[in-house]
Scaffold this active site. Structure first.
Site, PDB file in Angstrom:
ATOM      1  N   ALA A 117      40.534  -9.723 -65.505  1.00  0.00           N
ATOM      2  CA  ALA A 117      41.157  -8.590 -66.198  1.00  0.00           C
ATOM      3  C   ALA A 117      41.090  -8.679 -67.719  1.00  0.00           C
ATOM      4  CB  ALA A 117      42.620  -8.460 -65.760  1.00  0.00           C
ATOM      5  N   GLY A 161      38.055  -4.671 -65.451  1.00  0.00           N
ATOM      6  CA  GLY A 161      39.361  -5.268 -65.193  1.00  0.00           C
ATOM      7  C   GLY A 161      40.350  -5.004 -66.311  1.00  0.00           C
ATOM      8  N   SER A 199      29.414  -2.612 -55.121  1.00  0.00           N
ATOM      9  CA  SER A 199      28.312  -2.063 -55.907  1.00  0.00           C
ATOM     10  C   SER A 199      27.295  -1.393 -54.994  1.00  0.00           C
ATOM     11  CB  SER A 199      27.629  -3.169 -56.697  1.00  0.00           C
ATOM     12  OG  SER A 199      26.481  -2.685 -57.366  1.00  0.00           O
ATOM     13  N   TYR A 245      22.647 -10.900 -55.645  1.00  0.00           N
ATOM     14  CA  TYR A 245      23.748  -9.979 -55.947  1.00  0.00           C
ATOM     15  C   TYR A 245      23.948  -9.010 -54.787  1.00  0.00           C
ATOM     16  CZ  TYR A 245      26.413  -6.465 -58.582  1.00  0.00           C
ATOM     17  OH  TYR A 245      27.367  -5.582 -59.023  1.00  0.00           O
TER      18      TYR A 245
END
Length: 855
Positions: free
Chosen positions: A47, A52, A174, A202
């Protein structure tokens, strides 16, 4: 089913309508939720930046309390300070490296045992790598950060979440999961059977998120807890910063220019976490707030079940927690430096410190709102500290720490080289009959200053990447080297004790004292007489000298290093590469860096099991080390004063060397003190206190006022002051044995206050609210430094370690090939910069040794 057969199965399941929908949705905006979320708890990983950060601000702006899980403590503090002050909600944080199974499990346990419910949990932390990296547990890093960390946390929270009856879990996924077109390979999650690709890895990690969502959603079907995954859109984040300068440049100058603000993602995450429109909706994949059909590999329940079983096994994996690539013992500035560089290089490193706090003699503390520096009062760069900070990408806010010099009622400020003339005038005023001798001393000082300009004329090459920085090599390093070699020869010829050097040009003993008595006994002339250059080099970190150590500590944790405080090593067993602590816990190492007191190392090291030739050398070194002793120590008096800083600023700078009498100490701290120590049993207290009168009246004091360097370090209208003088460890030890140490310390404190308040600071005496002190015995107990030494070995004996700058790289070796040494005991003379340098050199040797073994 084989991988190629899986691909053809998935290919048949692809629908062009889903692809078109994905393309269409890429340009859409998220739905906006205007409902507030007051007094709810939202947990967000990662964050401190990007998605975030904006998500934390969005939820806070709508009344939610924030609990952030981040890697960096400094950034976490800044985040919570910002959110609390701007939105008036609670903000707390937990520090965890989500690439370490140990750290993941710890933070999962902490979340599971919280008293408050978790209303929304957002798994946002992420990285992107172009090259394969393994975690400390030997797992592919991208897979762990994006998928396994979310699985372990979600799994550990099952009971808590079900007992709440209502919660929303959102994983930031994603569209990149579609890069895993061949599907997930449960048999090769570590990419050992295939060529590694950042995009495919990924895609696999994001596919794993979606597959786990299937089973979690089924598990929570009858509850009010929902699991969803969201594609955040093509927005600008800091993901990928781990991939080197070229990737960062390309991303910044090309890719980022096409991206949208992460505030869009924050709006979508708020909608998915709060909106009543999707109450009870779970197991779905959203592009921002638009529901989409994931790629077929992310819907394969058979693979999802395999992944679930593997994840449970990894969750239960034996981490072999106490086996490390490198263990660093000693959390002072040298040990912190070593651990920072080793963790950056991907080593599994553990830093062990016997005290609760780190920093050793580069340490600060607060008392009644007054901030004091416990060791060094300021820092000098010496061509080392700033290059180290730059190489480690540490941003440290600093200010200059100007010095004042004073004799009796005359005080001068040292700001530039030209102020050497003011120093001359000061000395001539008190010793007019020795004007010629003063000029001769200043000639030596000027010559040394020129040597210092050469010595520190370039950034220390140890902190440069010489393989890549060709410009530095050809434009700076090569032209500098001949001058350096020539200068080093001159420096080595000035290795005589400063007292003997001064006697060759100064016949006036008082003048000799006034120049040399604030140096350690027999300090090498070059090291001592370089003080004027050091005065000009002094700087001070905003917030105190401890901020340098805090920055290194944060860098270690950020790079997955481990730190264990309040742990004292009591046995070193090089034959089996093992350490034992005071609780008889074992720690296995491949390499050991001892950045603590060397006499302690040779007292606790065992020779059993080592090769005979190493054993012989180890015994010889042990004898040499243990018959030596530490250098002079200091006595420091800490004062809390009910007087504003302005009153003291009118008199001198915040770093002040002051001598209340031009007479100098003479033999007070030498032959007279030695006589007292030799005949201590027959010496009366009154004799010692009479000696103490003379000692305090004629001495040179180092006076530090932290508030004059940073006004935030004291309460409004108050002043904190530290008054120090060189002190003999043996005197304090004998008085302690005689049973009147407390009385002696009280008498010493009284005399120091009398001397200073009757001379330079007359406002002092009646304004002292509280006082306390550290003696050489305090330093020995707290820092673990033999004889309370603050700069390593005594200059009065044959030096047992390297003491020539041109061979400083040899200073880190010990007789045992897998053990290295660093810090003030590894090289002499050593201040903070040299301790940092040895810490870096030791880390470099470890890294080189590892590479050699893997070739």
């Amino acid at each position: 089913m084989g991988n190629s057969r899986k691909f053809f199965q998935y290919f048949k399941e692809y629908r062009w309508s889903n692809i078109f929908a994905m393309v269409k949705n890429s340009g859409s905006s998220p739905k906006i939720c205007t409902e507030d979320f007051k007094n709810r708890v939202v947990v967000i990983t990662g964050a401190t930046s990007g998605i975030g950060y904006h998500t934390a601000r969005k939820y806070a702006s709508m009344g939610a309390d924030i609990l952030a899980v981040n890697r960096n403590e400094q950034k976490s503090q800044a985040l919570c300070k910002e959110i609390t002050s701007e939105f008036g909600v609670n903000c707390n944080y937990k520090i965890a490296d989500l690439s370490s199974l140990k750290e993941i499990k710890r933070v999962a346990e902490e979340l599971a045992t919280m008293d408050s419910p978790i209303d929304v949990l957002i798994h946002n932390a992420g990285i992107y790598l172009t090259k394969k990296e393994l975690t400390v547990d030997g797992l592919e890093k991208l897979f762990v950060v994006h998928y396994l960390s979310t699985f372990i946390i979600n799994y550990r929270l099952r009971e808590k979440l079900k007992s709440q009856e209502k919660a929303r879990i959102i994983m930031v996924g994603s569209e990149g999961h579609r890069f895993a077109a061949w599907g997930l390979r449960p048999d090769d999650l570590n990419w050992e059977k295939r060529r590694y690709s950042g995009l495919k890895s990924y895609g696999s990690a994001k596919t794993s998120q979606l597959l786990s969502m299937i089973i979690f959603d089924e598990d929570f079907q009858s509850s009010g807890v929902t699991f969803n995954t969201m594609h955040p859109g093509a927005v600008k984040t800091e993901t990928g910063q781990e991939n080197g300068a070229f990737y960062r440049w390309f991303k910044r100058n090309f890719f980022d220019k096409t991206l949208k603000s992460p505030q869009l993602s924050a709006e979508a995450l708020y909608y998915l976490g709060v909106s009543k429109e999707i109450e009870g909706v779970g197991g779905k994949f959203f592009s921002l707030t638009t529901q989409e059909e994931p790629a077929p590999p992310a819907l394969d329940k058979e693979v999802a079940a395999q992944l679930w079983d593997i994840s449970l096994e990894l969750n239960d994996m034996n981490l072999q927690e106490n086996i490390y690539d490198t263990i660093v013992v000693g959390g002072g500035i040298a040990g912190l430096t070593s651990a920072a560089y080793l963790s950056r290089a991907g080593e599994r490193v553990l830093l062990i410190e016997k005290n609760r706090e780190l920093g050793g003699l580069v340490n600060s503390f607060s008392h009644n709102g007054f901030h004091f520096d416990a060791g060094v009062r300021a820092l000098e760069d010496a061509g080392i500290i700033f290059p180290m900070l730059k190489e480690l990408n540490i941003d440290l806010e600093v200010v200059k720490s100007p010095v004042s010099l004073g004799i009796e009622n005359e005080i001068i400020d040292i700001n530039t080289v030209a102020d050497l003339q003011k120093y001359r005038e000061l000395l001539v005023k008190f010793y007019p009959e020795s004007e010629g001798e003063i000029d001769d001393v200043l000639k030596i000082i000027k010559k040394i200053m020129k040597h210092m300009e050469v010595l520190y004329g370039v950034e220390n090459p140890v902190f440069k990447d010489l393989k890549r920085d060709r410009e530095f090599i050809f434009k700076k390093l090569l032209p500098w080297l001949p001058k350096f070699i020539f200068t080093v020869g001159k420096i080595n010829r000035m290795n005589m004790p400063v007292e003997d050097c001064l006697k060759t040009v100064v016949k006036n003993p008082e003048l000799n004292d006034i120049i040399s008595q604030h140096f350690f006994k027999n300090t090498p002339a070059f090291f001592a007489l370089s003080y004027f250059s050091l005065y000009l080099d002094y700087f001070y970190p905003k917030g105190g000298v401890n901020k340098l150590c805090d920055a290194l500590k944060n860098k270690i944790l950020e790079n997955s290093g481990e730190i264990k405080t309040e742990t004292k090593i009591i046995e070193v067993l090089p034959g089996v590469s093992l350490l034992k602590d005071q609780n008889y816990v074992d720690y296995k190492y491949r390499n050991l860096i001892w950045a603590a007191d060397l006499k302690t190392l040779y007292k606790i090291i065992e020779v059993q099991g080592v090769e005979d030739k190493v054993k012989i050398k180890l015994e010889e070194t042990k004898i040499k080390m243990l018959k030596n002793r530490g250098c002079d120590s200091v006595f420091s008096l800490f004062l809390e004063i009910d007087e504003p800083l302005e009153s003291f600023a009118k008199i001198a700078n915040g770093h002040f060397f002051y001598t209340p009498s031009k007479l100098g100490l003479g033999e007070t701290h030498r032959s007279e003190l030695n006589l007292l120590l030799r005949n201590f049993e027959s010496v009366k207290r009154e004799q010692i206190l009479t000696w103490l009168d003379k000692f305090t009246k004629l001495n040179t004091y180092e006076i530090s006022i932290p508030g004059l360097k940073d006004s935030q370090l004291v309460p409004q209208g108050k002043t904190g002051m530290i008054i120090s003088l060189l002190a003999e460890y043996d005197l304090f030890k004998k008085i302690q044995t005689a049973g009147w140490l407390s009385e002696f310390v009280q008498e010493l404190e009284n005399r120091i206050i009398d001397v200073i308040s009757q001379s330079v600071y007359p406002i002092l005496k009646d304004k002292i609210v509280e006082r306390f002190s550290f003696s050489p015995l305090s330093i020995e107990n707290r820092v673990g430094s033999s004889e309370g030494s603050i700069v390593g070995w005594s200059f009065e004996k044959i030096m047992p370690v390297v003491n020539k700058i041109q061979i400083s790289d040899r200073s880190v070796f010990t007789p045992v090939p897998s053990i290295f040494q660093a810090g003030q005991w590894a090289y002499s003379p050593a201040g903070v910069p040299m301790s940092i340098l040895t810490g870096k050199l030791a880390a470099d040797k470890v890294i080189k040794r590892r590479r050699f073994k893997t070739q």
